[in-house]
Enzyme design. Structure first.
Site, PDB file in Angstrom:
ATOM      1  CD  GLN A 102      41.275  38.454  39.190  1.00  0.00           C
ATOM      2  OE1 GLN A 102      41.059  37.345  39.677  1.00  0.00           O
ATOM      3  NE2 GLN A 102      42.215  39.265  39.655  1.00  0.00           N
ATOM      4  CG  ASN A 103      37.882  44.621  40.103  1.00  0.00           C
ATOM      5  OD1 ASN A 103      38.084  43.596  40.764  1.00  0.00           O
ATOM      6  ND2 ASN A 103      38.645  45.689  40.174  1.00  0.00           N
ATOM      7  CB  VAL A 104      31.601  42.284  38.454  1.00  0.00           C
ATOM      8  CG1 VAL A 104      32.119  40.883  38.147  1.00  0.00           C
ATOM      9  CG2 VAL A 104      31.376  42.476  39.951  1.00  0.00           C
ATOM     10  CG  ASP A 105      34.247  47.987  39.862  1.00  0.00           C
ATOM     11  OD1 ASP A 105      34.906  47.637  40.860  1.00  0.00           O
ATOM     12  OD2 ASP A 105      34.783  48.472  38.837  1.00  0.00           O
ATOM     13  CG  HIS A 120      36.069  36.863  37.437  1.00  0.00           C
ATOM     14  ND1 HIS A 120      36.852  37.032  38.543  1.00  0.00           N
ATOM     15  CD2 HIS A 120      36.593  35.792  36.770  1.00  0.00           C
ATOM     16  CE1 HIS A 120      37.812  36.110  38.555  1.00  0.00           C
ATOM     17  NE2 HIS A 120      37.681  35.350  37.488  1.00  0.00           N
ATOM     18  CB  CYS A 128      16.763  35.701  30.547  1.00  0.00           C
ATOM     19  SG  CYS A 128      15.625  34.374  31.053  1.00  0.00           S
ATOM     20  CB  CYS A 131      15.872  32.452  27.172  1.00  0.00           C
ATOM     21  SG  CYS A 131      15.569  34.224  27.383  1.00  0.00           S
ATOM     22  N   GLY A 194      46.097  44.760  42.892  1.00  0.00           N
ATOM     23  CA  GLY A 194      44.946  44.547  43.774  1.00  0.00           C
ATOM     24  C   GLY A 194      44.257  43.217  43.637  1.00  0.00           C
ATOM     25  N   PRO A 221      49.407  46.260  48.696  1.00  0.00           N
ATOM     26  CG  PRO A 221      47.641  47.045  49.999  1.00  0.00           C
ATOM     27  CD  PRO A 221      48.015  46.721  48.589  1.00  0.00           C
TER      28      PRO A 221
HETATM   29  N1  APR Z   1      45.260  48.784  46.463  1.00  0.00           N
HETATM   30  C1  APR Z   1      45.775  47.633  45.948  1.00  0.00           C
HETATM   31  N2  APR Z   1      45.496  46.408  46.427  1.00  0.00           N
HETATM   32  C2  APR Z   1      44.680  46.348  47.496  1.00  0.00           C
HETATM   33  C3  APR Z   1      44.107  47.487  48.108  1.00  0.00           C
HETATM   34  C4  APR Z   1      44.435  48.749  47.546  1.00  0.00           C
HETATM   35  N3  APR Z   1      43.943  49.887  48.062  1.00  0.00           N
HETATM   36  N4  APR Z   1      43.332  47.079  49.157  1.00  0.00           N
HETATM   37  C5  APR Z   1      43.415  45.720  49.181  1.00  0.00           C
HETATM   38  N5  APR Z   1      44.228  45.285  48.197  1.00  0.00           N
HETATM   39  C6  APR Z   1      44.570  43.906  47.838  1.00  0.00           C
HETATM   40  C7  APR Z   1      44.536  42.916  48.966  1.00  0.00           C
HETATM   41  O1  APR Z   1      45.788  42.875  49.638  1.00  0.00           O
HETATM   42  C8  APR Z   1      44.258  41.610  48.201  1.00  0.00           C
HETATM   43  O2  APR Z   1      45.480  41.017  47.801  1.00  0.00           O
HETATM   44  O3  APR Z   1      43.592  43.482  46.920  1.00  0.00           O
HETATM   45  C9  APR Z   1      43.489  42.067  46.968  1.00  0.00           C
HETATM   46  C10 APR Z   1      42.029  41.699  46.991  1.00  0.00           C
HETATM   47  O4  APR Z   1      41.937  40.299  46.932  1.00  0.00           O
HETATM   48  P1  APR Z   1      40.489  39.631  46.747  1.00  0.00           P
HETATM   49  O5  APR Z   1      39.538  40.274  47.681  1.00  0.00           O
HETATM   50  O6  APR Z   1      40.697  38.153  46.821  1.00  0.00           O
HETATM   51  O7  APR Z   1      40.035  40.067  45.291  1.00  0.00           O
HETATM   52  P2  APR Z   1      40.410  39.394  43.910  1.00  0.00           P
HETATM   53  O8  APR Z   1      41.808  38.908  43.907  1.00  0.00           O
HETATM   54  O9  APR Z   1      40.002  40.348  42.863  1.00  0.00           O
HETATM   55  O10 APR Z   1      39.420  38.138  43.869  1.00  0.00           O
HETATM   56  C11 APR Z   1      39.417  37.371  42.692  1.00  0.00           C
HETATM   57  O11 APR Z   1      37.592  36.087  43.588  1.00  0.00           O
HETATM   58  O12 APR Z   1      35.545  35.828  44.654  1.00  0.00           O
HETATM   59  C12 APR Z   1      36.174  35.925  43.428  1.00  0.00           C
HETATM   60  O13 APR Z   1      35.072  36.662  41.500  1.00  0.00           O
HETATM   61  C13 APR Z   1      35.693  37.125  42.646  1.00  0.00           C
HETATM   62  O14 APR Z   1      36.921  38.375  40.973  1.00  0.00           O
HETATM   63  C14 APR Z   1      36.965  37.879  42.302  1.00  0.00           C
HETATM   64  C15 APR Z   1      38.042  36.833  42.479  1.00  0.00           C
END
Ligand code: APR
Length: 248
Positions: A102-105, A120, A128, A131, A194, A221
């Site tokens: 889901q990460n954009v990095d 995502h 653009c 277009c 995560g 965690p």
């Molecule tokens: N290792 C593993 N998990 C971790 C760590 C770590 N070091 N630090 C935090 N976390 C967990 C948190 O407990 C949480 O459950 O990562 C999760 C992060 O949750 P979000 O911030 O909601 O991220 P994510 O689930 O990827 O969000 C989904 O939401 O806003 C949109 O497009 C955005 O892709 C994103 C989507």
């Protein structure tokens, strides 16, 4: 590593079954990239997603939105893949593995992984707004602390260049979503790393895999919306847990 999890992971990995890894923002937390939720410095506790992560926000104030994403792009550029990213890249060299994020990095790629699906989108996949032409040209210079930055312009139509991320209310990229579903349906083991499991349809992938016979292990965690449906929960972080998979 909890013994029950070690047993199931060893059985699955030794059995040659395909592993599907679904990662979220927590995967990059130990690289210094803020998550969206769950901590005092998470992005959505500091910024309003409706003013920064929607097409309407872009139409309203593209310079504010581009300035925010330019700041996020610089955070990623200044960051390094962590031990969890590197462990997943090594694991993929040992077992059949599909990586859905889901990460954009681009930290998975910079650790050596092939990402099967950026569901995502990607911060650096610029295009653009009007277009849709991809912007492969140079990135504008980053100015520390500059909140509003006028977006670059499209060479084809002159409209503004946007980040290639999926904003709230936008559809996921068809090819990425198809690859993610295929990965979930074909795997024997899902590692959910995560993610808070709050944003669908991506959050539905572990349940889809489970319906196709996969075992689901959550690595996080903290408890999440997905914990109750996981077969096993490993309360650990990405950078601490994932390297242990290589010692199985
Ligand atoms: N290792 C593993 N998990 C971790 C760590 C770590 N070091 N630090 C935090 N976390 C967990 C948190 O407990 C949480 O459950 O990562 C999760 C992060 O949750 P979000 O911030 O909601 O991220 P994510 O689930 O990827 O969000 C989904 O939401 O806003 C949109 O497009 C955005 O892709 C994103 C989507």
């Amino acid at each position: 590593m909890p013994a029950a999890i070690a047993d199931v992971l060893k059985r699955m990995i030794d059995g040659g079954g395909r592993v599907c890894v679904l990662t979220g923002a927590g995967m990059s937390a130990e690289s210094g990239i803020p998550t969206f939720r769950g901590t005092h410095d998470s992005l959505w506790s500091r910024f309003d997603p409706m003013r920064l992560a929607t097409a309407e926000a872009w139409r309203e104030d593209p310079a504010l939105v581009w300035g925010w994403y330019r700041w996020r792009m610089q955070l990623v550029r200044d960051a390094q893949p962590n031990a969890g990213h590197k462990a997943l890249a090594e694991l993929a060299r040992r077992v059949p593995l599909s990586l859905v994020t889901q990460n954009v990095d681009d930290l998975h790629e910079r650790a050596g992984s092939t990402v099967d699906a950026h569901v995502h989108g990607s911060l650096f996949a610029l295009r653009c707004f009007a277009c849709g032409q991809a912007h492969d040209g140079p990135l504008d210079d980053y100015v520390e602390g500059q909140q509003k930055v006028a977006p670059m312009r499209c060479t084809a139509c002159g409209d503004a260049i946007r980040p290639g991320v999926v904003w709230f209310g936008e559809a996921l990229p068809d090819d990425a979503w198809s690859a993610a579903v295929d990965a979930a349906e074909r795997c024997m083991l899902v590692l959910v790393v995560g993610t808070s499991g709050l944003v669908y349809p991506a959050a539905g992938l572990p349940a889809l895999a489970r319906r196709h016979g996969a075992t689901v292990v959550e690595i996080n965690p903290e408890p999440t919306a997905l914990s109750a449906d996981a077969d096993h929960v490993w309360r650990s972080t990405a950078a601490q847990a994932l390297p242990q998979l290589l010692a199985i």
